[in-house]
Design a protein around this motif. Structure first.
Motif, mmCIF file in Angstrom:
data_model
loop_
_atom_site.group_PDB
_atom_site.id
_atom_site.type_symbol
_atom_site.label_atom_id
_atom_site.label_comp_id
_atom_site.label_asym_id
_atom_site.label_seq_id
_atom_site.Cartn_x
_atom_site.Cartn_y
_atom_site.Cartn_z
ATOM 1 N N GLU A 15 45.638 46.194 47.157
ATOM 2 C CA GLU A 15 46.655 45.818 46.176
ATOM 3 C C GLU A 15 46.230 44.574 45.407
ATOM 4 O O GLU A 15 45.925 43.534 45.990
ATOM 5 N N LEU A 16 46.187 44.679 44.102
ATOM 6 C CA LEU A 16 45.797 43.560 43.244
ATOM 7 C C LEU A 16 46.960 43.176 42.342
ATOM 8 O O LEU A 16 47.667 44.036 41.810
ATOM 9 N N LEU A 17 47.138 41.881 42.165
ATOM 10 C CA LEU A 17 48.155 41.366 41.259
ATOM 11 C C LEU A 17 47.459 40.585 40.148
ATOM 12 O O LEU A 17 46.551 39.794 40.427
ATOM 13 N N PRO A 18 47.843 40.783 38.898
ATOM 14 C CA PRO A 18 47.211 40.011 37.810
ATOM 15 C C PRO A 18 47.530 38.536 37.930
ATOM 16 O O PRO A 18 48.652 38.152 38.250
ATOM 17 N N MET A 19 46.529 37.688 37.696
ATOM 18 C CA MET A 19 46.724 36.239 37.793
ATOM 19 C C MET A 19 47.544 35.696 36.627
ATOM 20 O O MET A 19 48.202 34.676 36.737
ATOM 21 N N GLY A 20 47.447 36.340 35.478
ATOM 22 C CA GLY A 20 48.207 35.873 34.335
ATOM 23 C C GLY A 20 47.412 35.018 33.372
ATOM 24 O O GLY A 20 47.970 34.363 32.509
ATOM 25 N N GLY A 21 46.094 35.001 33.486
ATOM 26 C CA GLY A 21 45.260 34.289 32.527
ATOM 27 C C GLY A 21 44.950 32.867 32.918
ATOM 28 O O GLY A 21 45.287 32.393 34.004
ATOM 29 N N ARG A 22 44.297 32.148 32.017
ATOM 30 C CA ARG A 22 43.849 30.782 32.258
ATOM 31 C C ARG A 22 45.024 29.874 32.672
ATOM 32 O O ARG A 22 46.074 29.877 32.052
ATOM 33 N N GLY A 23 44.817 29.129 33.744
ATOM 34 C CA GLY A 23 45.829 28.197 34.221
ATOM 35 C C GLY A 23 46.858 28.793 35.154
ATOM 36 O O GLY A 23 47.733 28.084 35.645
ATOM 37 N N ALA A 24 46.757 30.099 35.455
ATOM 38 C CA ALA A 24 47.717 30.737 36.355
ATOM 39 C C ALA A 24 47.548 30.185 37.762
ATOM 40 O O ALA A 24 46.439 29.827 38.178
ATOM 41 N N ASP A 25 48.656 30.130 38.516
ATOM 42 C CA ASP A 25 48.580 29.490 39.831
ATOM 43 C C ASP A 25 48.455 30.473 40.989
ATOM 44 O O ASP A 25 48.301 30.063 42.137
ATOM 45 N N GLY A 26 48.524 31.779 40.713
ATOM 46 C CA GLY A 26 48.342 32.758 41.774
ATOM 47 C C GLY A 26 49.401 32.703 42.848
ATOM 48 O O GLY A 26 49.169 33.157 43.975
ATOM 49 N N SER A 27 50.572 32.184 42.540
ATOM 50 C CA SER A 27 51.607 31.977 43.550
ATOM 51 C C SER A 27 52.154 33.275 44.127
ATOM 52 O O SER A 27 52.746 33.271 45.201
ATOM 53 N N SER A 28 51.952 34.390 43.438
ATOM 54 C CA SER A 28 52.470 35.665 43.928
ATOM 55 C C SER A 28 51.489 36.368 44.868
ATOM 56 O O SER A 28 51.796 37.436 45.403
ATOM 57 N N ALA A 29 50.325 35.778 45.087
ATOM 58 C CA ALA A 29 49.296 36.417 45.911
ATOM 59 C C ALA A 29 48.971 35.561 47.130
ATOM 60 O O ALA A 29 49.152 34.339 47.125
ATOM 61 N N ASP A 30 48.493 36.206 48.172
ATOM 62 C CA ASP A 30 48.035 35.492 49.368
ATOM 63 C C ASP A 30 46.575 35.061 49.223
ATOM 64 O O ASP A 30 46.160 34.036 49.759
ATOM 65 N N ILE A 31 45.800 35.877 48.516
ATOM 66 C CA ILE A 31 44.371 35.631 48.318
ATOM 67 C C ILE A 31 44.094 35.638 46.822
ATOM 68 O O ILE A 31 44.531 36.545 46.101
ATOM 69 N N VAL A 32 43.388 34.634 46.348
ATOM 70 C CA VAL A 32 43.028 34.544 44.932
ATOM 71 C C VAL A 32 41.508 34.566 44.819
ATOM 72 O O VAL A 32 40.818 33.717 45.396
ATOM 73 N N LEU A 33 40.970 35.531 44.076
ATOM 74 C CA LEU A 33 39.530 35.638 43.856
ATOM 75 C C LEU A 33 39.244 35.317 42.397
ATOM 76 O O LEU A 33 39.691 36.037 41.498
ATOM 77 N N LEU A 34 38.524 34.232 42.158
ATOM 78 C CA LEU A 34 38.258 33.762 40.802
ATOM 79 C C LEU A 34 36.999 34.419 40.239
ATOM 80 O O LEU A 34 35.903 34.244 40.770
ATOM 81 N N ALA A 35 37.172 35.147 39.153
ATOM 82 C CA ALA A 35 36.040 35.764 38.454
ATOM 83 C C ALA A 35 35.848 35.019 37.144
ATOM 84 O O ALA A 35 36.211 35.499 36.064
ATOM 85 N N VAL A 36 35.296 33.821 37.234
ATOM 86 C CA VAL A 36 35.106 32.953 36.062
ATOM 87 C C VAL A 36 33.683 32.414 36.074
ATOM 88 O O VAL A 36 33.011 32.437 37.110
ATOM 89 N N PRO A 37 33.189 31.904 34.937
ATOM 90 C CA PRO A 37 31.866 31.284 34.929
ATOM 91 C C PRO A 37 31.799 30.128 35.936
ATOM 92 O O PRO A 37 32.812 29.471 36.209
ATOM 93 N N ASP A 38 30.619 29.882 36.468
ATOM 94 C CA ASP A 38 30.452 28.835 37.489
ATOM 95 C C ASP A 38 31.049 27.503 37.060
ATOM 96 O O ASP A 38 31.681 26.808 37.859
#
Length: 224
Positions: A15-38
């Motif tokens: 199950e994946l939940l959208p983060m909501g874009g730049r600056g999102a806090d991921g508060s609706s998820a237990d695990i947050v995986l960041l797919a962003v440039p280093d």
């Protein structure tokens, strides 16, 4: 990589939940995986709400950039150009700041059919360089071969079976045992003629040819 993982994880019934874009806090998820440039990992992690297990996909970055979160990293050791990539059978470098975080990384990796392995922080740059050499530099060398073949009106397709066979031999036997060609045979006259052709047709690549010849001699056990 993010788009490819999104599709693959959904296909694995995770199950994946959208983060909501730049600056999102991921508060609706237990695990947050960041797919962003280093370079963006630290700032993206700083925006994530406390209490989440946070991960990144970088091969070279340590977990320091994710502080103060409980953190993990997952770096698929493969080339990905977009959605539709198959991760099954690939290896992946993982790390975690806790047993729980490491278990998350391992479970995600195995759910995609990948084989996890761990890399120490002190070894990450060497690991990432090895990956770049095996992938990016290989393509650069084939590009060199392609350009030189074009000067002789030889199609790129003619080189593909040779390149594929060499890669298979390396995979099965290791570099030293897979080596063939004039340098391995000690045929210096042929090497000289090859060098002359490169000098004449692609002089901008002569230094690369010389460096590769020297390295190949060393691999073959000759004089450096």
């Amino acid at each position: 990589m993010g788009a490819a993982l999104d599709e693959a994880l959904r296909s694995a019934d995770i199950e994946l939940l959208p983060m909501g874009g730049r600056g999102a806090d991921g508060s609706s998820a237990d695990i947050v995986l960041l797919a962003v440039p280093d370079i963006e990992i630290a700032s993206a992690a700083a925006a994530v709400a406390a209490g989440r297990i946070v991960g990144h996909l970088s091969g070279i970055s340590t977990l320091e950039v994710l502080r103060p979160h409980e953190a993990f990293s997952l770096h698929p050791l493969m080339t990905v150009t977009g959605p539709g990539a198959s991760f099954s059978g690939a290896h992946a470098a993982i790390a975690g700041t806790s047993e729980q975080a490491l278990r998350v990384a391992r479970d995600l990796t195995e759910s995609l059919g990948m084989v996890p392995f761990q890399v120490a922080d002190a070894d990450r740059a060497a690991y990432h360089a090895a990956a770049s050499i095996a992938s990016n530099f290989l393509v650069t060398l084939e590009g060199f071969a392609e350009q030189l073949a074009e000067t002789a009106e030889v199609p790129r397709a003619a080189l593909i079976p040779l390149a594929e066979a060499s890669l298979r031999n390396w995979a099965e036997r290791g570099a030293a045992s897979a080596l063939t060609g004039p340098v391995a045979r000690g045929d210096e006259d042929t090497v000289r003629k090859q060098r002359e052709a490169v000098t004449e047709r692609l002089p901008e690549h002569l230094a690369l040819f010389d460096a590769l010849t020297k390295a190949t001699r060393a691999l073959a056990g000759g004089q450096q």
